[in-house]
Structure formats: C-alpha cells, structure tokens
Design an enzyme around this catalytic site. Structure first.
Site: not given
Ligand code: ACO
Length: 326
Positions: A113, A253, A283
């Site tokens: 990214c 980003h 993204n």
């Molecule tokens: N729909 C419904 N529920 C979901 C989904 C979904 N799509 N995805 C995960 N969940 C659930 C999980 O299983 C979890 O359930 P549980 O509590 O029963 O275990 C619950 O939702 C909470 O999951 P978390 O991972 O705690 O959710 P969080 O608030 O952290 O959000 C997210 C997740 C959106 C991925 C966030 O952590 C994030 O954006 N992180 C950064 C990711 C990123 O930027 N990636 C790319 C970076 S590098 C690049 O861009 C190349």
C-alpha cells in the site's frame, strides 16, 4: 535548481461495483458491520480476463493526456503493484508496450500500500538527477485475485483499481519532502505466501503456504498503521520545515476509515482536511492514494499552491509520506 512535480494525473476503475449487500450473500457478514468497522460501502472488481497491466495502461494513458505529452516523451515507467499479471515480465514493461513508450526504461516496485509513494519518490530522484525527463508513475492492483472470497475477515476490505501521474521538472516547489521507512521484522502481520516450491530438490517444500491468499492480523495492523502513518507525517513535515498548521490536505492510504480518523486525532489535524474516498473503493493497496489524489484534485478540493501530505503504510511493513506543494 531543478524541482520535480506533477504534470498530469489519470485513473482507471473497473466497471463492476461489488456492494456490501452483495457480500452479505457471499459470506457471513452485514452491510452494517462493514460500514461501521471500515467505512466501506462498495468496491470495484476487475473483470475476470482484465489484467493489472490493462488497468495500469488505461490510467497511464489518461495521465499522459492530462499532461499533454506523447508516450514517446516518457523515459521512465514505474509501476507499483503487488498483484502483477505474472512474476515476469513486469507490469511496467507491458505498459511500455501498450502505450508505445519506446524510449522508456520500465520496472515494477513492490511496496504494497506504500507502493505509490515509494514509486513517486524514486521517480523524483530520476528527474532531479537528470536521468529522466518525464516519468510515468502508475499504481495498479487487481487485488481481488489475492483474496480468499470465503474469508469474511479479509474479503470485505479490498478492491481493484489504478491511478497514475506524470512526474517531471517544474520551476518551483513540486514534491518538496519525502520520508520512507520499512519494518521488515513485522512482515508476518500481512502476507501472501507463494505456493510451495515444486522443485524436486527442495525437501522443505511442505513448509510453504498452501494458498496464495492474503492472511493478516487485523488488530495488530490497525495499531501499526496508526502509529507509522502519524510518525511519517510528523517526520516529513519536519524535513520540509513545515508545521501541521501549514497543511491544507492530507491524502492518506485508504485501508479503514477508523484508521484514518485515529491518525487525524493523533496528529490533531481536523478530519475535514483529510481526503477520504474509501466508501466507494475499499482498500486498493498501492492504487488507493493515487486514486484519492486524482479525485481530490479533479473535484477542486486541492487547489494550486496548497500544501498536501501524502501518507501510506502497507504490508512489509512499509510506510512513508511526501509533502507536495500543488
Ligand atoms: N463481518 C462480520 N463479522 C466479522 C467480519 C465480517 N466481515 N470480519 C470479522 N468479523 C468478526 C470477527 O470474527 C470477530 O468475531 P468474534 O468477536 O466473535 O471473534 C469480530 O467480528 C470482531 O473482529 P475484530 O477483528 O476484533 O474486528 P476489528 O474491529 O478489529 O475490525 C478490521 C477488523 C476491520 C480488519 C480492522 O482490524 C482493521 O481494519 N485492521 C487493519 C487492516 C488493514 O489495514 N489491512 C491492510 C493493511 S496493509 C495494506 O493495506 C496492503
């Protein structure tokens, strides 16, 4: 003294829009979960036969037109991508052929990214040193090919697209400061493993990842993203001898709107100064900032003479920021 600046901009977005509601039918998720956790409403998905090099070529062609330049006047093409058509030849070489940019040298950069900013910074050095007159910098991703569409924790986040710019000599200002960093020790937080070696001479081939799909530790990445982007903005402004009050726009980003809000809060920069278009595209990895910059400029939000900070983080981990006097 030579300065390097933006001469033209272009984008290309695949036609197909994949909405959160369509994703509800594919995996166990909801529009409400995706919107509230990420800010994403829909994303673009390239057609099955559509290649990254084609997305890149369309965006590159528009940037050339915007700059009023012929492909023959380009002497450097850099494509930032982590989703190339093939391991080789490079996407950049395919773009060179497609555009007829026969005078250009061409290569790809893999910095996830942060790829657009790494490529921009590299092109700037070519222009400043006189090794290139006009550089075409493209960020293009068909990231949909790297996603496990049964994994709800990743498939809702990403989209395909491409953005491009022509970088060349300008009388003053342009790209006035750069700050790039890498934390290779945190590479496991997000990765796509290549298929196990098929060499009969490799006894350890079973240790390699079985599926070439994105795996990531979202929560950990969230923290690193906020800290590294805030650090990069502080550092690049210091290099430019500017303060946060001098900044008219930040184009970050677009990984998650909550990450963007947290960076704004940490930096104490009003959210109104941060350009956000993640709702429409998700993204797009390297392509995110290039498309956001295009939209910010073409919509009239970014105006001539304004100070713009571009800031990214991505898998690697890699991060970076540039200050541009538009
Ligand atoms: N729909 C419904 N529920 C979901 C989904 C979904 N799509 N995805 C995960 N969940 C659930 C999980 O299983 C979890 O359930 P549980 O509590 O029963 O275990 C619950 O939702 C909470 O999951 P978390 O991972 O705690 O959710 P969080 O608030 O952290 O959000 C997210 C997740 C959106 C991925 C966030 O952590 C994030 O954006 N992180 C950064 C990711 C990123 O930027 N990636 C790319 C970076 S590098 C690049 O861009 C190349």
């Amino acid at each position: 003294m030579v300065h390097a600046g933006f001469l033209g901009l272009g984008i290309y977005l695949p036609q197909k829009k994949l909405t959160n509601f369509e994703l509800e039918k594919m995996v166990d998720t909801t529009d409400e979960w995706i919107r509230s956790r990420t800010g994403i409403v829909e994303r673009r998905i390239a057609a099955p036969g559509e290649k990254t090099s084609e997305l890149a070529t369309h965006a590159g062609r528009e940037a050339l037109k915007d700059a009023g330049l012929d492909a023959k006047s380009i002497d450097l093409i850099i494509v930032a991508t982590i989703s190339p058509d093939s391991n080789f030849p490079s996407v950049a070489c395919k773009v060179q052929k497609n555009l007829g940019a026969t005078r250009a040298i061409a290569f790809d950069i893999s910095a996830a990214c942060s790829g657009f900013l790494y490529a921009l910074t590299t092109a700037k050095q070519y222009v400043l040193s006189g090794m290139a007159q006009n550089a075409l910098v493209i960020a293009a991703e068909k990231i949909s090919t790297l996603i496990d569409w049964k994994d709800r924790s990743t498939c809702v986040l990403f989209g395909d697209g491409a953005g491009a710019c022509v970088i060349g000599p300008v009388k003053k200002d342009g790209i006035i400061a750069d700050y790039m960093l890498a934390y290779g020790d945190q590479g496991d937080l997000m990765r796509v493993d290549v298929e196990g070696s098929r060499s009969p001479f490799d006894p350890d081939k079973e240790q390699f990842g079985k599926l070439p799909f994105v795996v990531m530790q979202g929560k950990e990445l969230f923290k690193v993203a906020v800290n590294s982007m805030a650090e990069a903005v502080e550092a690049v402004l210091a290099k430019a001898n500017l303060s946060k009050k001098d900044v008219d726009w930040v184009v970050p980003h677009q990984a998650n709107d909550r990450i963007i809000s947290a960076v704004a809060k940490k930096l104490e920069i009003p959210k109104e100064k941060i350009f956000v278009n993640i709702d429409k595209y998700g993204n797009m990895s390297a392509a995110s900032i290039s498309v956001a910059l295009y939209e910010a400029v073409k919509s009239g939000a970014i105006k001539k003479g304004q100070t713009v900070v571009l800031v990214a983080f991505g898998a690697g981990l890699v991060a970076g920021a540039n200050v541009v006097k538009w």
